[in-house]
Design a protein around this motif. Structure first.
Motif, mmCIF file in Angstrom:
data_model
loop_
_atom_site.group_PDB
_atom_site.id
_atom_site.type_symbol
_atom_site.label_atom_id
_atom_site.label_comp_id
_atom_site.label_asym_id
_atom_site.label_seq_id
_atom_site.Cartn_x
_atom_site.Cartn_y
_atom_site.Cartn_z
ATOM 1 N N HIS A 1 -11.311 -8.278 -7.073
ATOM 2 C CA HIS A 1 -11.234 -6.826 -6.898
ATOM 3 C C HIS A 1 -12.636 -6.248 -6.625
ATOM 4 O O HIS A 1 -12.841 -5.468 -5.691
ATOM 5 C CB HIS A 1 -10.614 -6.247 -8.163
ATOM 6 C CG HIS A 1 -10.682 -4.772 -8.264
ATOM 7 N ND1 HIS A 1 -9.920 -3.941 -7.489
ATOM 8 C CD2 HIS A 1 -11.446 -3.969 -9.038
ATOM 9 C CE1 HIS A 1 -10.206 -2.692 -7.788
ATOM 10 N NE2 HIS A 1 -11.129 -2.677 -8.713
ATOM 11 N N THR B 1 -14.027 -4.644 -3.100
ATOM 12 C CA THR B 1 -14.576 -3.280 -3.104
ATOM 13 C C THR B 1 -15.942 -3.281 -2.409
ATOM 14 O O THR B 1 -16.234 -2.414 -1.585
ATOM 15 C CB THR B 1 -14.747 -2.771 -4.558
ATOM 16 O OG1 THR B 1 -13.479 -2.834 -5.199
ATOM 17 C CG2 THR B 1 -15.263 -1.343 -4.600
ATOM 18 N N TYR C 1 -5.101 -7.303 -1.632
ATOM 19 C CA TYR C 1 -5.375 -6.531 -0.414
ATOM 20 C C TYR C 1 -4.576 -5.224 -0.404
ATOM 21 O O TYR C 1 -5.101 -4.160 -0.049
ATOM 22 C CB TYR C 1 -5.048 -7.358 0.832
ATOM 23 C CG TYR C 1 -5.902 -8.587 1.000
ATOM 24 C CD1 TYR C 1 -7.268 -8.564 0.734
ATOM 25 C CD2 TYR C 1 -5.355 -9.795 1.433
ATOM 26 C CE1 TYR C 1 -8.052 -9.698 0.886
ATOM 27 C CE2 TYR C 1 -6.130 -10.930 1.594
ATOM 28 C CZ TYR C 1 -7.476 -10.874 1.315
ATOM 29 O OH TYR C 1 -8.251 -11.998 1.470
ATOM 30 N N HIS D 1 -5.948 -2.427 -2.329
ATOM 31 C CA HIS D 1 -7.106 -1.764 -1.716
ATOM 32 C C HIS D 1 -6.719 -1.012 -0.443
ATOM 33 O O HIS D 1 -7.600 -0.553 0.283
ATOM 34 C CB HIS D 1 -8.208 -2.788 -1.430
ATOM 35 C CG HIS D 1 -8.909 -3.215 -2.684
ATOM 36 N ND1 HIS D 1 -10.146 -2.737 -3.057
ATOM 37 C CD2 HIS D 1 -8.523 -4.042 -3.676
ATOM 38 C CE1 HIS D 1 -10.491 -3.271 -4.216
ATOM 39 N NE2 HIS D 1 -9.526 -4.070 -4.615
#
Ligand SMILES: CC(C)(COP(=O)(O)OP(=O)(O)OC[C@H]1O[C@@H](n2cnc3c(N)ncnc32)[C@H](O)[C@@H]1OP(=O)(O)O)[C@@H](O)C(=O)NCCC(=O)NCCS
Length: 156
Positions: free
Chosen positions: A91, A95, A123, A126
């Motif tokens: 994660h 980012t 994915y 995000h």
């Protein structure tokens, strides 16, 4: 300019354990070091404690490798070593990848993944969305064919 040798070593150490061998997704050392010489190629590392800048001789827990063209960038490789998974490092690294691409002026991020790869959950979290399918694109060592799913994230 030569690619940073330590980083190639660090990437290869992860490559050897992170990608299930049956899918043939791992790159060899030559592919990695050659790609790092190409204009528009970017890579990032993450240490087991989450920091982005590793100490001399420190091993990485994960890496990404991407290639940009105009205002697009494709995430070519993304992995966290098995020993360090499910602690939020994927994660954090994703980012950072998205943020670094944004800072380089990228508007559209792309990647391709095997259908049903659990990475898809990360994915999607995000904001990546499937935009296409390449049917039977991947071939496993036992001859099974698996679709590739192209994913896109449009960033501001
Ligand atoms: C995909 C990968 C990078 C995730 O790394 P990670 O450090 O474990 O990711 P995180 O800990 O940040 O997990 C983020 C979320 O993704 C999802 N996720 C990650 N791995 C998962 C798995 N094996 N099964 C189900 N969900 C998973 C979960 O929602 C997870 O959150 P949670 O742990 O709070 O439930 C890692 O499993 C990996 O390197 N896989 C092999 C290489 C690969 O397939 N790369 C992608 C190529 S397209």
């Amino acid at each position: 300019m030569l690619p940073p040798l330590d980083d190639v070593d660090r990437i290869m150490a992860i490559m050897e354990t992170a990608f299930p061998p049956e899918f043939g997704e791992a790159w060899n050392r030559r592919q990695v070091s050659d790609s790092l010489l190409l204009a528009g190629t970017h890579h990032g590392l993450i240490a087991p404690d989450g920091k982005a800048n590793l100490d001399e001789g420190e091993n990485a827990a994960g890496f990404f490798l991407s290639r940009g063209l105009f205002d697009e960038e494709e995430l070519l490789l993304f992995a966290i070593a098995p020993a360090w998974r499910r602690r939020g490092l994927g994660h954090l690294l994703l980012t950072r990848f998205i943020e670094s691409a944004r800072q380089r002026g990228k508007k559209r991020l792309l990647l391709e993944m095997r259908r049903n790869n659990p990475a898809g959950i990360l994915y999607a979290a995000h904001g990546f969305r499937p935009i296409g399918i390449r049917p039977r694109y991947y071939r496993t060592l036992n001859g099974e064919r698996i679709d590739a799913i192209t994913q896109e994230l449009v960033i501001e």
